[in-house]
Design a protein around this motif. Sequence first.
Motif, PDB file in Angstrom:
ATOM      1  N   VAL A  84      -1.254  -2.665   5.011  1.00  0.00           N
ATOM      2  CA  VAL A  84      -2.100  -2.805   6.192  1.00  0.00           C
ATOM      3  C   VAL A  84      -3.196  -3.861   6.019  1.00  0.00           C
ATOM      4  O   VAL A  84      -3.582  -4.507   6.982  1.00  0.00           O
ATOM      5  N   ALA A  85      -3.689  -4.061   4.771  1.00  0.00           N
ATOM      6  CA  ALA A  85      -4.782  -5.021   4.598  1.00  0.00           C
ATOM      7  C   ALA A  85      -4.906  -5.454   3.139  1.00  0.00           C
ATOM      8  O   ALA A  85      -4.506  -4.732   2.224  1.00  0.00           O
ATOM      9  N   LEU A  86      -5.480  -6.632   2.969  1.00  0.00           N
ATOM     10  CA  LEU A  86      -5.893  -7.098   1.653  1.00  0.00           C
ATOM     11  C   LEU A  86      -7.387  -6.809   1.563  1.00  0.00           C
ATOM     12  O   LEU A  86      -8.159  -7.217   2.431  1.00  0.00           O
ATOM     13  N   VAL A  87      -7.785  -6.077   0.528  1.00  0.00           N
ATOM     14  CA  VAL A  87      -9.160  -5.614   0.398  1.00  0.00           C
ATOM     15  C   VAL A  87      -9.818  -6.274  -0.803  1.00  0.00           C
ATOM     16  O   VAL A  87      -9.279  -6.243  -1.915  1.00  0.00           O
ATOM     17  N   GLN A  88     -10.971  -6.875  -0.571  1.00  0.00           N
ATOM     18  CA  GLN A  88     -11.777  -7.416  -1.663  1.00  0.00           C
ATOM     19  C   GLN A  88     -12.606  -6.269  -2.224  1.00  0.00           C
ATOM     20  O   GLN A  88     -13.483  -5.739  -1.539  1.00  0.00           O
ATOM     21  N   SER A  92      -6.140  16.098   5.555  1.00  0.00           N
ATOM     22  CA  SER A  92      -5.067  16.346   6.521  1.00  0.00           C
ATOM     23  C   SER A  92      -3.690  15.898   6.035  1.00  0.00           C
ATOM     24  O   SER A  92      -2.708  16.026   6.751  1.00  0.00           O
ATOM     25  N   GLY A  93      -3.624  15.314   4.821  1.00  0.00           N
ATOM     26  CA  GLY A  93      -2.337  14.951   4.247  1.00  0.00           C
ATOM     27  C   GLY A  93      -1.987  13.476   4.280  1.00  0.00           C
ATOM     28  O   GLY A  93      -1.037  13.055   3.623  1.00  0.00           O
ATOM     29  N   GLU A  94      -2.725  12.672   5.057  1.00  0.00           N
ATOM     30  CA  GLU A  94      -2.458  11.236   5.058  1.00  0.00           C
ATOM     31  C   GLU A  94      -2.780  10.677   3.679  1.00  0.00           C
ATOM     32  O   GLU A  94      -3.666  11.176   2.986  1.00  0.00           O
ATOM     33  N   LYS A  95      -2.060   9.628   3.295  1.00  0.00           N
ATOM     34  CA  LYS A  95      -2.243   9.044   1.968  1.00  0.00           C
ATOM     35  C   LYS A  95      -2.390   7.534   2.081  1.00  0.00           C
ATOM     36  O   LYS A  95      -1.920   6.923   3.033  1.00  0.00           O
ATOM     37  N   PHE A  96      -3.052   6.975   1.067  1.00  0.00           N
ATOM     38  CA  PHE A  96      -3.159   5.518   0.983  1.00  0.00           C
ATOM     39  C   PHE A  96      -3.296   5.113  -0.467  1.00  0.00           C
ATOM     40  O   PHE A  96      -3.623   5.923  -1.332  1.00  0.00           O
ATOM     41  N   THR A  97      -3.035   3.849  -0.727  1.00  0.00           N
ATOM     42  CA  THR A  97      -3.107   3.336  -2.082  1.00  0.00           C
ATOM     43  C   THR A  97      -3.662   1.919  -2.089  1.00  0.00           C
ATOM     44  O   THR A  97      -3.461   1.158  -1.154  1.00  0.00           O
ATOM     45  N   LEU A  98      -4.369   1.606  -3.149  1.00  0.00           N
ATOM     46  CA  LEU A  98      -4.814   0.253  -3.443  1.00  0.00           C
ATOM     47  C   LEU A  98      -4.041  -0.184  -4.679  1.00  0.00           C
ATOM     48  O   LEU A  98      -4.033   0.530  -5.689  1.00  0.00           O
ATOM     49  N   GLN A  99      -3.382  -1.350  -4.602  1.00  0.00           N
ATOM     50  CA  GLN A  99      -2.572  -1.833  -5.713  1.00  0.00           C
ATOM     51  C   GLN A  99      -2.803  -3.324  -5.917  1.00  0.00           C
ATOM     52  O   GLN A  99      -3.049  -4.053  -4.961  1.00  0.00           O
ATOM     53  N   ARG A 100      -2.673  -3.732  -7.162  1.00  0.00           N
ATOM     54  CA  ARG A 100      -2.640  -5.161  -7.454  1.00  0.00           C
ATOM     55  C   ARG A 100      -1.892  -5.371  -8.756  1.00  0.00           C
ATOM     56  O   ARG A 100      -1.827  -4.485  -9.602  1.00  0.00           O
ATOM     57  N   GLU A 101      -1.319  -6.542  -8.873  1.00  0.00           N
ATOM     58  CA  GLU A 101      -0.582  -6.863 -10.087  1.00  0.00           C
ATOM     59  C   GLU A 101      -1.530  -6.772 -11.278  1.00  0.00           C
ATOM     60  O   GLU A 101      -2.671  -7.235 -11.224  1.00  0.00           O
ATOM     61  N   GLY A 111      -7.937  -9.663  -4.423  1.00  0.00           N
ATOM     62  CA  GLY A 111      -8.170  -8.300  -3.989  1.00  0.00           C
ATOM     63  C   GLY A 111      -7.046  -7.348  -4.315  1.00  0.00           C
ATOM     64  O   GLY A 111      -6.183  -7.620  -5.143  1.00  0.00           O
ATOM     65  N   PHE A 112      -7.088  -6.204  -3.643  1.00  0.00           N
ATOM     66  CA  PHE A 112      -6.078  -5.165  -3.771  1.00  0.00           C
ATOM     67  C   PHE A 112      -5.331  -5.027  -2.454  1.00  0.00           C
ATOM     68  O   PHE A 112      -5.922  -5.155  -1.379  1.00  0.00           O
ATOM     69  N   LEU A 113      -4.043  -4.734  -2.537  1.00  0.00           N
ATOM     70  CA  LEU A 113      -3.243  -4.465  -1.352  1.00  0.00           C
ATOM     71  C   LEU A 113      -3.491  -3.020  -0.932  1.00  0.00           C
ATOM     72  O   LEU A 113      -3.331  -2.104  -1.735  1.00  0.00           O
ATOM     73  N   LEU A 114      -3.892  -2.821   0.313  1.00  0.00           N
ATOM     74  CA  LEU A 114      -4.083  -1.482   0.855  1.00  0.00           C
ATOM     75  C   LEU A 114      -2.842  -1.121   1.656  1.00  0.00           C
ATOM     76  O   LEU A 114      -2.490  -1.820   2.611  1.00  0.00           O
ATOM     77  N   SER A 115      -2.169  -0.063   1.244  1.00  0.00           N
ATOM     78  CA  SER A 115      -0.997   0.431   1.961  1.00  0.00           C
ATOM     79  C   SER A 115      -1.266   1.868   2.358  1.00  0.00           C
ATOM     80  O   SER A 115      -1.910   2.625   1.614  1.00  0.00           O
ATOM     81  N   VAL A 116      -0.775   2.248   3.538  1.00  0.00           N
ATOM     82  CA  VAL A 116      -1.119   3.545   4.124  1.00  0.00           C
ATOM     83  C   VAL A 116       0.115   4.232   4.700  1.00  0.00           C
ATOM     84  O   VAL A 116       1.119   3.581   4.982  1.00  0.00           O
ATOM     85  N   THR A 117      -0.002   5.548   4.904  1.00  0.00           N
ATOM     86  CA  THR A 117       1.042   6.258   5.629  1.00  0.00           C
ATOM     87  C   THR A 117       0.910   5.923   7.109  1.00  0.00           C
ATOM     88  O   THR A 117      -0.106   5.400   7.560  1.00  0.00           O
TER      89      THR A 117
END
Length: 115
Positions: free
Chosen positions: A24-28, A60-69, A77-83
Amino acid sequence: MKPDFTTIQRIPDEELSPKEIRYVALVQVDLMALYRRWGRPDIGVDALAEWLCFAFALPSGEKFTLQREAYNPPTPGFLLSVTSTLFSAEAAAQVIEALDIPEAFAIELSSEIAN
């Protein structure tokens, strides 16, 4: 029902399937700031690379993650991915705020939601 962002909790990266999340977004956000606030990153490995991962869940069960190589990140930054429930610009902003790291901000949004 609107997601509750007041009580996010860290979860093991293995609790998230790549099939259930979307970028969903690139986060600094500084790795050390994440480390100080949320602890050590999980390490994930796929066919492309080794990844530093911070995974979270809302009450409520929704999940998200911040990832980077891990070793040669192509972006600062980190890649923000979400349900799917969190796949919006508004929810991405709320997720970033919920991280409780004042200097964190979105560098860019996914072209699927960006205007």
